[in-house]
Design a protein around this motif. Structure first.
Motif, PDB file in Angstrom:
ATOM      1  N   ARG A 219       0.826  -1.143  -0.176  1.00 43.57           N
ATOM      2  CA  ARG A 219       0.067  -0.021   0.110  1.00 43.57           C
ATOM      3  C   ARG A 219       0.894   1.436  -0.017  1.00 43.57           C
ATOM      4  O   ARG A 219       0.553   2.240  -0.824  1.00 43.57           O
ATOM      5  CB  ARG A 219      -0.861   0.009   1.154  1.00 43.57           C
ATOM      6  CG  ARG A 219      -2.158  -0.845   1.278  1.00 43.57           C
ATOM      7  CD  ARG A 219      -2.914  -0.951   2.563  1.00 43.57           C
ATOM      8  NE  ARG A 219      -3.208   0.098   3.245  1.00 43.57           N
ATOM      9  CZ  ARG A 219      -4.295   0.908   3.079  1.00 43.57           C
ATOM     10  NH1 ARG A 219      -4.990   0.615   2.095  1.00 43.57           N
ATOM     11  NH2 ARG A 219      -4.305   1.903   3.524  1.00 43.57           N
ATOM     12  N   GLN A 220       1.938   1.407   0.961  1.00 46.38           N
ATOM     13  CA  GLN A 220       2.914   2.313   0.799  1.00 46.38           C
ATOM     14  C   GLN A 220       3.412   2.677  -0.490  1.00 46.38           C
ATOM     15  O   GLN A 220       3.760   3.813  -0.958  1.00 46.38           O
ATOM     16  CB  GLN A 220       3.749   2.311   1.735  1.00 46.38           C
ATOM     17  CG  GLN A 220       3.106   2.302   3.284  1.00 46.38           C
ATOM     18  CD  GLN A 220       4.282   2.058   4.318  1.00 46.38           C
ATOM     19  OE1 GLN A 220       5.262   1.522   4.321  1.00 46.38           O
ATOM     20  NE2 GLN A 220       3.917   2.402   5.738  1.00 46.38           N
ATOM     21  N   LEU A 221       3.912   1.689  -1.176  1.00 52.88           N
ATOM     22  CA  LEU A 221       4.725   1.883  -2.555  1.00 52.88           C
ATOM     23  C   LEU A 221       3.715   2.293  -3.579  1.00 52.88           C
ATOM     24  O   LEU A 221       4.209   2.999  -4.370  1.00 52.88           O
ATOM     25  CB  LEU A 221       5.129   0.215  -2.954  1.00 52.88           C
ATOM     26  CG  LEU A 221       6.409  -0.162  -2.097  1.00 52.88           C
ATOM     27  CD1 LEU A 221       6.766  -1.695  -2.658  1.00 52.88           C
ATOM     28  CD2 LEU A 221       7.365   0.546  -2.287  1.00 52.88           C
ATOM     29  N   LEU A 222       2.467   1.908  -3.560  1.00 55.16           N
ATOM     30  CA  LEU A 222       1.584   2.191  -4.422  1.00 55.16           C
ATOM     31  C   LEU A 222       1.312   3.863  -4.167  1.00 55.16           C
ATOM     32  O   LEU A 222       1.356   4.575  -5.126  1.00 55.16           O
ATOM     33  CB  LEU A 222       0.257   1.526  -4.470  1.00 55.16           C
ATOM     34  CG  LEU A 222      -1.051   2.098  -5.266  1.00 55.16           C
ATOM     35  CD1 LEU A 222      -0.643   1.986  -6.531  1.00 55.16           C
ATOM     36  CD2 LEU A 222      -2.190   1.163  -4.847  1.00 55.16           C
ATOM     37  N   ALA A 223       1.010   4.190  -3.023  1.00 52.46           N
ATOM     38  CA  ALA A 223       0.847   5.527  -2.569  1.00 52.46           C
ATOM     39  C   ALA A 223       1.992   6.757  -2.923  1.00 52.46           C
ATOM     40  O   ALA A 223       1.721   7.614  -3.227  1.00 52.46           O
ATOM     41  CB  ALA A 223       0.114   5.467  -1.094  1.00 52.46           C
ATOM     42  N   ALA A 224       3.107   5.895  -2.703  1.00 56.30           N
ATOM     43  CA  ALA A 224       4.439   6.673  -2.982  1.00 56.30           C
ATOM     44  C   ALA A 224       4.435   7.097  -4.380  1.00 56.30           C
ATOM     45  O   ALA A 224       5.260   8.245  -4.721  1.00 56.30           O
ATOM     46  CB  ALA A 224       5.756   5.948  -2.380  1.00 56.30           C
ATOM     47  N   LEU A 225       3.766   6.557  -5.402  1.00 57.36           N
ATOM     48  CA  LEU A 225       3.845   6.843  -6.679  1.00 57.36           C
ATOM     49  C   LEU A 225       3.426   8.377  -6.830  1.00 57.36           C
ATOM     50  O   LEU A 225       3.653   8.937  -7.900  1.00 57.36           O
ATOM     51  CB  LEU A 225       3.064   5.794  -7.660  1.00 57.36           C
ATOM     52  CG  LEU A 225       3.757   4.412  -7.763  1.00 57.36           C
ATOM     53  CD1 LEU A 225       2.816   3.548  -8.604  1.00 57.36           C
ATOM     54  CD2 LEU A 225       5.503   4.396  -8.459  1.00 57.36           C
ATOM     55  N   TRP A 226       2.396   8.679  -6.261  1.00 61.01           N
ATOM     56  CA  TRP A 226       1.966  10.198  -6.393  1.00 61.01           C
ATOM     57  C   TRP A 226       2.412  10.911  -5.061  1.00 61.01           C
ATOM     58  O   TRP A 226       1.750  11.963  -5.005  1.00 61.01           O
ATOM     59  CB  TRP A 226       0.416  10.132  -6.252  1.00 61.01           C
ATOM     60  CG  TRP A 226      -0.502   9.273  -5.531  1.00 61.01           C
ATOM     61  CD1 TRP A 226      -0.777   9.793  -4.198  1.00 61.01           C
ATOM     62  CD2 TRP A 226      -0.903   8.029  -5.514  1.00 61.01           C
ATOM     63  NE1 TRP A 226      -1.599   8.952  -3.467  1.00 61.01           N
ATOM     64  CE2 TRP A 226      -1.630   7.536  -4.292  1.00 61.01           C
ATOM     65  CE3 TRP A 226      -0.907   7.052  -6.549  1.00 61.01           C
ATOM     66  CZ2 TRP A 226      -2.284   6.552  -4.340  1.00 61.01           C
ATOM     67  CZ3 TRP A 226      -1.540   5.912  -6.513  1.00 61.01           C
ATOM     68  CH2 TRP A 226      -2.300   5.691  -5.381  1.00 61.01           C
ATOM     69  N   GLY A 227       3.208  10.376  -4.288  1.00 56.34           N
ATOM     70  CA  GLY A 227       4.055  11.564  -3.451  1.00 56.34           C
ATOM     71  C   GLY A 227       3.340  11.284  -1.999  1.00 56.34           C
ATOM     72  O   GLY A 227       3.677  12.297  -1.345  1.00 56.34           O
ATOM     73  N   ASN A 228       2.420  10.196  -1.869  1.00 60.57           N
ATOM     74  CA  ASN A 228       1.922  10.256  -0.470  1.00 60.57           C
ATOM     75  C   ASN A 228       2.484   9.302   0.301  1.00 60.57           C
ATOM     76  O   ASN A 228       2.268   8.087  -0.093  1.00 60.57           O
ATOM     77  CB  ASN A 228       0.543   9.946  -0.760  1.00 60.57           C
ATOM     78  CG  ASN A 228      -0.267  10.048   0.932  1.00 60.57           C
ATOM     79  OD1 ASN A 228       0.216  10.438   1.677  1.00 60.57           O
ATOM     80  ND2 ASN A 228      -1.516   9.713   0.596  1.00 60.57           N
ATOM     81  N   PRO A 229       3.233   9.263   1.374  1.00 57.31           N
ATOM     82  CA  PRO A 229       3.816   8.315   2.301  1.00 57.31           C
ATOM     83  C   PRO A 229       3.019   7.550   3.109  1.00 57.31           C
ATOM     84  O   PRO A 229       3.251   6.465   3.532  1.00 57.31           O
ATOM     85  CB  PRO A 229       4.772   9.267   2.957  1.00 57.31           C
ATOM     86  CG  PRO A 229       4.471  10.424   3.308  1.00 57.31           C
ATOM     87  CD  PRO A 229       3.518  10.702   2.148  1.00 57.31           C
ATOM     88  N   ALA A 230       1.836   8.165   3.339  1.00 49.98           N
ATOM     89  CA  ALA A 230       0.744   7.603   4.438  1.00 49.98           C
ATOM     90  C   ALA A 230      -0.500   7.323   3.379  1.00 49.98           C
ATOM     91  O   ALA A 230      -1.329   8.364   3.246  1.00 49.98           O
ATOM     92  CB  ALA A 230       0.508   8.277   5.372  1.00 49.98           C
TER      93      ALA A 230
END
Length: 447
Positions: A219-230
């Motif tokens: 989940r963190q890896l997916l959200a990190a693609l648009w710059g959201n670490p949480a």
């Protein structure tokens, strides 16, 4: 002094308007994307609730920092093209000889360098090839980011299914433990059977903890693609058992020449060729044309009354450097060698791309075959065997070891199926990264 400024006005009118440089227009950035909010730190936050594949890809393409950097690089390359086409600035020189007023000679001169040998055209061509490279890099980054978003989305989807499977296994293990405890209490089996059941349940709980950690990380890896670490989304929505389509060999061969890495390599060859032409053009020296006016005394050394009378002289000059010591031979050799290097790198990229595409295609084919075989043959048999073993254990027809073995077999087959699905989506994402994603629908290659 009025007669001095008349030639200067003529000189000012003689300066061509081409010397003025226009400002490069700003390239508008693509602001299209899903509705999302920004955190206090400026990060893009996805909407709360379930997340679809289309929304995840749109968020990544809208707010990924790496993609934004590629857009800025393209805008910088546009500015470099404008700068490459600028004419050299003229030079205004003034000179005083003899500071005594009556004997003073004043010279005012305007010089304009003129580039010869096609330097400006070669410089613009090289800048345009660099701009094409920046545009190609932006396109490649979009394709890579798109493939990464699809792969990360299905990683989350697979992790969710694996967690659900682990939760079901824990529930089944609890049922088996209670059944073993009841049979021990009834005196039908030894207490060792209950101990084995509890040990098996503890092992499955460990697998549940591992599945929860895998889901959090994906989940963190997916959200990190648009710059959201949480990540804020609760879950992703999709069919986990949908396999990516296997591209036919003719389709792969059609897309192979237009792969992003080959486009970049070909553009690099063109840019190096343009730089070689620029260095060859620099062998031809530039000339500088000058036009000026010189104000001198009418007669020198004949007294103040005579020397106070002055006259103006028009000056025309031409300056040509002599290419005796510096013929730009070293720069030409360097440029030609780097052009040859770019051609060799293009050939190496073609070979490496063919090998990478073949490996990714084979991994996708193998993962699809594994998943289809498990879904068609292994899963139904494992589920049937487990139901029969559980029912027989409750009725006293099978031992606990037989029921436990059926449960472990079902869990292993389901886990193998999920691993095969994840491998298939990773291989499909690698192919999309290598060949470049086609179309706008991120789920178009899923069947």
């Amino acid at each position: 002094m009025r007669t001095l400024f008349v030639p200067l006005a003529v000189l000012a009118l003689a300066v061509p308007p081409a010397f003025s440089q226009q400002v490069a227009p700003q390239t508008p950035q693509n602001a299209a994307g899903p509705s999302s909010s920004l955190s206090a730190s400026g990060r893009t936050l996805e909407p709360e609730g379930p997340l679809t594949l289309r929304t995840a890809v749109a968020l990544a393409l809208q707010a990924n920092p790496g993609l934004s950097a590629a857009r800025h690089e393209q805008a910088a390359a546009d500015g470099a093209v404008v700068q490459a086409g600028a004419w050299p600035n003229p030079t205004l020189d003034t000179q005083l000889e003899d500071l005594r007023r009556n004997n003073r000679t004043t010279t005012l001169q305007l010089s304009q360098p003129i580039e010869l040998g096609g330097k400006r055209a070669a410089r613009v061509t090289a800048a345009e090839r660099a701009r094409d490279q920046a545009a190609s890099a932006l396109s490649a980054r979009r394709a890579e980011l798109r493939a990464s978003a699809v792969t990360a989305f299905f990683d989350v989807l697979t992790a969710q299914e694996r967690l659900r499977l682990a939760q079901d296994s824990v529930g089944l293990a609890q049922i088996a433990t209670r059944a073993a405890a009841n049979r021990v209490a009834a005196g039908k089996v030894s207490p060792l059977e209950e101990t084995k059941a509890r040990v098996a349940e503890a092992g499955i709980r460990v697998e549940l903890l591992q599945a929860e950690g895998t889901l959090r990380a994906s989940r963190q890896l997916l959200a990190a693609l648009w710059g959201n670490p949480a990540p804020r989304f609760t879950q992703v929505e999709g069919a986990v058992d949908q396999l990516p389509a296997q591209a036919a060999a003719p389709e792969v061969a059609r897309r192979l020449p237009d792969a992003p890495v080959l486009r970049q390599a070909r553009l690099e060859v063109e840019r190096r060729r343009a730089l070689s032409e620029l260095e060859q053009a620099r062998r031809i020296p530039d000339v500088t044309v000058s036009l000026g006016v010189k104000r001198v005394p009418a007669s020198e050394g004949e007294g103040d009354a005579v020397s106070s009378s002055r006259r103006n002289q028009v000056m025309v000059g031409l300056s040509v450097p002599l290419p005796i010591f510096d013929t730009n031979r070293g720069n030409i050799t360097e440029a030609l060698s780097r052009e040859d290097k770019a051609r060799d790198e293009l050939a190496a990229a073609e070979l490496q791309l063919g090998a990478d595409v073949a490996q990714a295609s084979e991994r996708l084919r193998s993962a699809r075959a594994t998943a289809e075989t498990l879904q068609r043959d292994a899963l139904p048999g494992a589920e049937t065997a487990y139901r029969a073993a559980t029912k027989g254990f409750e009725l006293g027809k099978f031992s606990f070891l037989e029921a436990l073995d059926a449960q472990r077999t079902l869990f292993q087959v389901r886990n193998q199926y999920l691993v095969a699905l994840a491998d298939a989506h990773r291989a499909a994402g690698e192919l999309d990264r290598l060949l470049g994603t086609e179309g706008d629908d991120p789920s178009a290659n899923v069947r």
